[in-house]
Structure formats: C-alpha cells, structure tokens
Design an enzyme around this catalytic site. Structure first.
Site, PDB file in Angstrom:
ATOM      1  N   HIS A 214       0.753  -1.348   0.359  1.00  0.00           N
ATOM      2  CA  HIS A 214      -0.190   0.148   0.208  1.00  0.00           C
ATOM      3  C   HIS A 214       1.253   1.067   0.324  1.00  0.00           C
ATOM      4  O   HIS A 214       2.474   1.178   0.723  1.00  0.00           O
ATOM      5  CB  HIS A 214      -0.802  -0.308   1.498  1.00  0.00           C
ATOM      6  N   ASN A 247      -1.230   8.737  -2.572  1.00  0.00           N
ATOM      7  CA  ASN A 247      -2.430   7.925  -1.809  1.00  0.00           C
ATOM      8  C   ASN A 247      -3.257   7.816  -2.015  1.00  0.00           C
ATOM      9  O   ASN A 247      -3.980   8.656  -1.616  1.00  0.00           O
ATOM     10  CB  ASN A 247      -1.826   7.926  -0.769  1.00  0.00           C
TER      11      ASN A 247
END
Length: 304
Positions: A214, A247
């Site tokens: 991630h 992100n």
C-alpha cells in the site's frame, strides 16, 4: 465481455465519501444493473478496505454458485479536504489523491480459461481493541471546529505491530517449510528458553514474486522494504504508484499490480502479495497466483 445484467454481486468501498443514495446505488442506476443484484457499500474502513472487499466477495462467491462479482475500490477526498491549521491534520491533504479501480471476480468454471489470477489467501488483522491503534488515524474536529483526519506520530510503530500479527498468520500458508522451521526455532528460543535475540523475519521473497505494498507514504514503503529485506526492484511498483498518483487509498494496490502488468513482469505461476494498512487499525493481506502471463498495457500507466 460482460453486460451490466451479468453482474450478480456489487461491492463498493470508499472510506470518507458516503453519499445518499449510496455509491452502489449510483452504479446500479448508471449501468442499469438487475433489480436482484446483491449490493454492499463499505465505508469508514480506511486504505485496507480493498482487501476487505475482496474477502467479502470471496465469501459470497463460495456461497452463491455461478456468479460474477464486481469490486470497486475508490476514494474521494474532495469533500474532506482539511481547511484548518493543525499540522497532524494537514498531512492527508498533501498525501492523499482521488483514485479508483474495479475488479471482476467469478466462480464460473467457463471463466477459468480467461481469468488472470486465482485468489489463494486473504488474511485480515484488526488491532481496534487497542486504544492507541484505534486512535492513531482519526477523523475529528480541530480546536476551531474544522473537520479533518489526524495522523498520530505512533502510526508507523502501530503499523509494524499489526504487520507482525498479520505475517504470523500468513507465513504458514505461503512460506516454504525451511523458512517456517527457522521461524519456529527462533520463537522457541525466545519464548521457552528466554534467549535474548531478535525475532526472525522470514524471507518472504521465497514465497512471492511480486509485492504490492500500500502506497501510504514513503515512510511506509521504506519501513516494509527494510523489515522484509526487499530489493529496490520489488518495491518499485509501490514507489511508482506513490510518485505518479499519491496515496489513492484502497485502490493503490491495484495501481501497483497494473504497473507490473504494464511492464510485462507478471508471468505464469507468479505469486503476488497485496498488503494494505487502514484506520482502525487494520493490516490486511491478499495472495494471488497468475494463471497466465499478464502484460496488458494499462491506460493509467501509458502516460501517468
């Protein structure tokens, strides 16, 4: 291809943007899905919600035969842009971006020949019982009454603890027996014989060919690369996703897998580890195996 009427299950996850009607209702209306489509809208579950959605789809497909499930992982921060002055709440403004990905899963035998991946394992870890973990990523008002998401300084340490629990469960499912024995031997020495030594971190490079970490920030990627002893090449998909798209929350692991496909790096039999962290605090892993070489050009990476 599939028609909208062929979709039996629809799952949408978006942590911060929760309109009424829901985003699943928007998709049903936009594409005119069937009236008996099973729809689920997951909210407030943070950046790891993509893996949670995959797990939900897996469970539903195990119960309902001959079905197609679509998972949409997205995030929209426009309405949650922080306009205050608290530094810990300004960080998300700089880091997060709007993004989205859609994944089609099927349990139909006839789809096996065209499937790109097979889902092998999903491991979920939830540290919400611990107050520090629960509060480390928190949506709240600042002293001036402006709503934003606060990131605590303890976030990285809490993420590390969640990762340890997660890989302890995942390890026996994916690691070769040699690595499992090394880990068990180290555990016995430390716990039973009180030997003062560092915990053994298994070599997950022997279990996986690709790592989709991630893209929560440079610190997150650096920490996992160091702890798991990964090469620069193995973490490059995560760094590329962070550099070009920021992100994108729960969608980031799919941007990374798409990058690997775009670069022609995914071969038959390769194993992919998707690992994501989210508020709550959660650490979730999904393990896939490639059923064929995947070198599909992706529009997102043609000119990022």
């Amino acid at each position: 291809g599939l028609r909208p009427k062929d979709i039996d299950i629809l799952i949408v996850n978006c942590s911060l943007f929760n309109p009424t009607p829901s985003m699943t209702a928007m998709i049903v209306n936009k594409f005119k899905l069937r009236s008996n489509v099973q729809s689920y809208n997951l909210s407030g579950m943070g950046c790891s919600a993509g893996v949670i959605s995959i797990n939900l789809a897996k469970d539903l497909l195990q119960h309902h035969k001959n079905c197609n499930a679509v998972v949409v992982s997205t995030e929209n921060i426009t309405q949650n842009f922080y306009l205050g002055t608290q530094k810990s709440m300004l960080i998300p403004n700089m880091l997060f971006r709007v993004g989205g990905a859609a994944i089609l899963l099927s349990n139909k035998r006839k789809d096996f020949w065209r499937a790109k991946y097979q889902l092998l394992h999903v491991v979920r870890t939830h540290k919400g019982a611990d107050d520090a973990a629960y509060n480390c990523v928190f949506q709240q008002e600042d002293p001036d009454g402006v709503v934003g998401v606060r990131l605590d300084k303890s976030l990285m340490a809490i993420a590390g603890e969640a990762l340890k629990v997660n890989i302890t469960t995942l390890g026996p499912l994916v690691l070769p027996i040699s690595e499992q024995l090394k880990f068990f031997y180290n555990l016995v020495l430390r716990k039973c014989f009180k030997v003062k030594m560092k915990a053994y971190i298994p070599d997950f490079k022997k279990a996986f060919d690709h790592f989709c970490i991630h893209a929560g920030g440079r610190g997150v990627i650096d920490a996992l690369q160091d702890n798991l002893k990964l090469t620069d090449k193995l973490v490059r998909p995560s760094r590329q996703a962070l550099f070009h798209y920021g992100n994108t929350s729960s969608a980031s692991i799919w941007y990374e897998l798409a990058w690997s496909e775009h670069e022609g790096e995914v071969q038959y039999g390769d194993r992919i580890w998707q690992i994501a962290f989210g508020s709550g605090f959660k650490c979730n892993s999904a393990v896939w195996q490639a059923l064929r070489p995947n070198n599909t050009p992706h529009e997102a990476w043609a000119n990022p």
